[in-house]
Design a protein around this motif. Structure first.
Motif, PDB file in Angstrom:
ATOM      1  N   ASN A 239      45.428  29.825 -12.639  1.00  0.00           N
ATOM      2  CA  ASN A 239      44.381  30.212 -11.691  1.00  0.00           C
ATOM      3  C   ASN A 239      44.319  29.192 -10.559  1.00  0.00           C
ATOM      4  N   ILE A 240      43.919  29.618  -9.397  1.00  0.00           N
ATOM      5  CA  ILE A 240      43.842  28.704  -8.255  1.00  0.00           C
ATOM      6  C   ILE A 240      42.523  28.918  -7.521  1.00  0.00           C
ATOM      7  N   ASP A 241      42.155  27.904  -6.733  1.00  0.00           N
ATOM      8  CA  ASP A 241      41.006  28.023  -5.825  1.00  0.00           C
ATOM      9  C   ASP A 241      41.531  28.350  -4.427  1.00  0.00           C
ATOM     10  N   ILE A 242      40.894  29.307  -3.775  1.00  0.00           N
ATOM     11  CA  ILE A 242      41.313  29.729  -2.434  1.00  0.00           C
ATOM     12  C   ILE A 242      40.159  29.529  -1.465  1.00  0.00           C
ATOM     13  N   LEU A 251      32.823  37.131   4.994  1.00  0.00           N
ATOM     14  CA  LEU A 251      33.048  36.339   3.778  1.00  0.00           C
ATOM     15  C   LEU A 251      31.896  36.492   2.797  1.00  0.00           C
ATOM     16  N   GLY A 252      30.696  36.728   3.317  1.00  0.00           N
ATOM     17  CA  GLY A 252      29.544  36.868   2.435  1.00  0.00           C
ATOM     18  C   GLY A 252      29.648  38.065   1.507  1.00  0.00           C
ATOM     19  N   LEU A 253      30.426  39.071   1.898  1.00  0.00           N
ATOM     20  CA  LEU A 253      30.572  40.282   1.086  1.00  0.00           C
ATOM     21  C   LEU A 253      31.730  40.174   0.093  1.00  0.00           C
ATOM     22  N   MET A 254      32.528  39.123   0.190  1.00  0.00           N
ATOM     23  CA  MET A 254      33.726  38.996  -0.644  1.00  0.00           C
ATOM     24  C   MET A 254      33.439  38.174  -1.892  1.00  0.00           C
ATOM     25  N   GLU A 255      34.032  38.600  -3.022  1.00  0.00           N
ATOM     26  CA  GLU A 255      33.971  37.876  -4.292  1.00  0.00           C
ATOM     27  C   GLU A 255      35.391  37.506  -4.709  1.00  0.00           C
ATOM     28  N   SER A 256      35.507  36.656  -5.739  1.00  0.00           N
ATOM     29  CA  SER A 256      36.821  36.187  -6.198  1.00  0.00           C
ATOM     30  C   SER A 256      37.725  37.343  -6.615  1.00  0.00           C
ATOM     31  N   ASP A 257      37.154  38.373  -7.240  1.00  0.00           N
ATOM     32  CA  ASP A 257      37.983  39.480  -7.722  1.00  0.00           C
ATOM     33  C   ASP A 257      38.463  40.394  -6.596  1.00  0.00           C
TER      34      ASP A 257
END
Length: 283
Positions: A239-242, A251-257
């Motif tokens: 797993n990585i951090d992006i 960006l506020g509407l985006m989640e990791s998945d």
């Protein structure tokens, strides 16, 4: 006291009306500048050239008549083409008879130019792209986060064949927007061209301006793709951090998945350093 005031007021008004009536009954000379309009053009043809766009006319007549011309509906100086094509020349003195607004109670003391040269040719049309002539400056810390959105990106231009051939694009008028810190929706008027008509005169444009921020999405799983049968590839870390930089609202509407990170097996197989960079797919 009141009857006296009313009497004085009425007398003053009557004097003014009488003065205006007498003044406008005199003869005056007035110079006007009116646009030229070509008439009796055969269908499918158009004007491609005119030596002048305006006629300067000195008229002499009663003030009442001159006032109607000066303050009435817009006046044009009509020149009949008599359905002719090609290069033509007309004496403006002769064309006076085609303009009914120059009544018999008026006399023309001078008209310039004395003649007008023009050309009539076949019409054609084509679609060309619209070019934006816009200077956009956003506030510090803000930026354009999406492609510029246009309700139309092309326009149909129609006019004389010789002019249509040379038109590659149509520009908007020049616009300047400064210190923009929010979504900008506006109408842009297309820049006019002599003897050319457009299928539309304006377009709507949207600039999506947002505050630019960084957001980190943690523990995004990395997927291995194109793995042959009986083969596998282990990644470390799995797993990585992006960290993405973009508009605050986006960006506020985006989640990791909503992010996707992949490594192609073939890229890893050909690598000699044991390190491979995953490809990031952002919605």
């Amino acid at each position: 006291m009141k009857p006296k005031i009313i009497t004085i007021t009425l007398s003053t008004l009557l004097s003014i009306i009488l003065w205006v009536y007498v003044s406008f009954s005199y003869e005056y000379t007035r110079s006007i500048r009116v646009p030229i309009k070509f008439t009796d053009i055969r269908e499918g043809n158009a004007v491609s050239f005119s030596s002048t766009k305006y006629a300067n006319i000195s008229l002499k007549g009663q003030g009442w008549v001159l006032a109607q011309i000066s303050y009435g509906p817009e006046t044009v100086f009509k020149i009949s083409t008599n359905n002719k094509v090609g290069v033509q020349r007309v004496d403006t003195r002769i064309a006076i008879s085609e303009n009914s607004w120059i009544s018999s109670s008026l006399s023309v003391s001078l008209i310039t130019p004395s003649e007008v040269n023009y050309k009539i040719e076949k019409m054609s049309s084509k679609d060309v792209p619209i070019r934006l002539d816009v200077y956009l400056k956003v506030k510090a810390g803000y930026g354009l986060v999406d492609e510029i959105n246009l309700n139309y990106d092309s326009v149909t231009v129609s006019g004389p064949q010789s002019l249509i051939k040379s038109i590659e694009s149509v520009s908007t008028q020049n616009y300047e927007f400064e210190d923009v810190d929010e979504k900008l929706s506006t109408q842009l008027i297309l820049k006019a061209m002599d003897y050319i008509t457009f299928s539309k005169k304006a377009i709507n444009v949207v600039y999506n301006i947002q505050k630019i921020v960084d957001k980190t999405f943690k523990d995004v799983p990395v997927e291995v793709v194109n793995v042959p049968s009986r083969r596998e590839l282990e990644l470390f870390p799995p797993n990585i951090d992006i960290t993405l930089r973009g508009g605050l609202n986006n960006l506020g509407l985006m989640e990791s998945d909503s992010l996707k990170a992949t490594v192609d097996f073939n890229d890893a197989f050909l690598d000699t350093l044991g390190v491979v960079t995953p490809k990031i797919v952002v919605p």
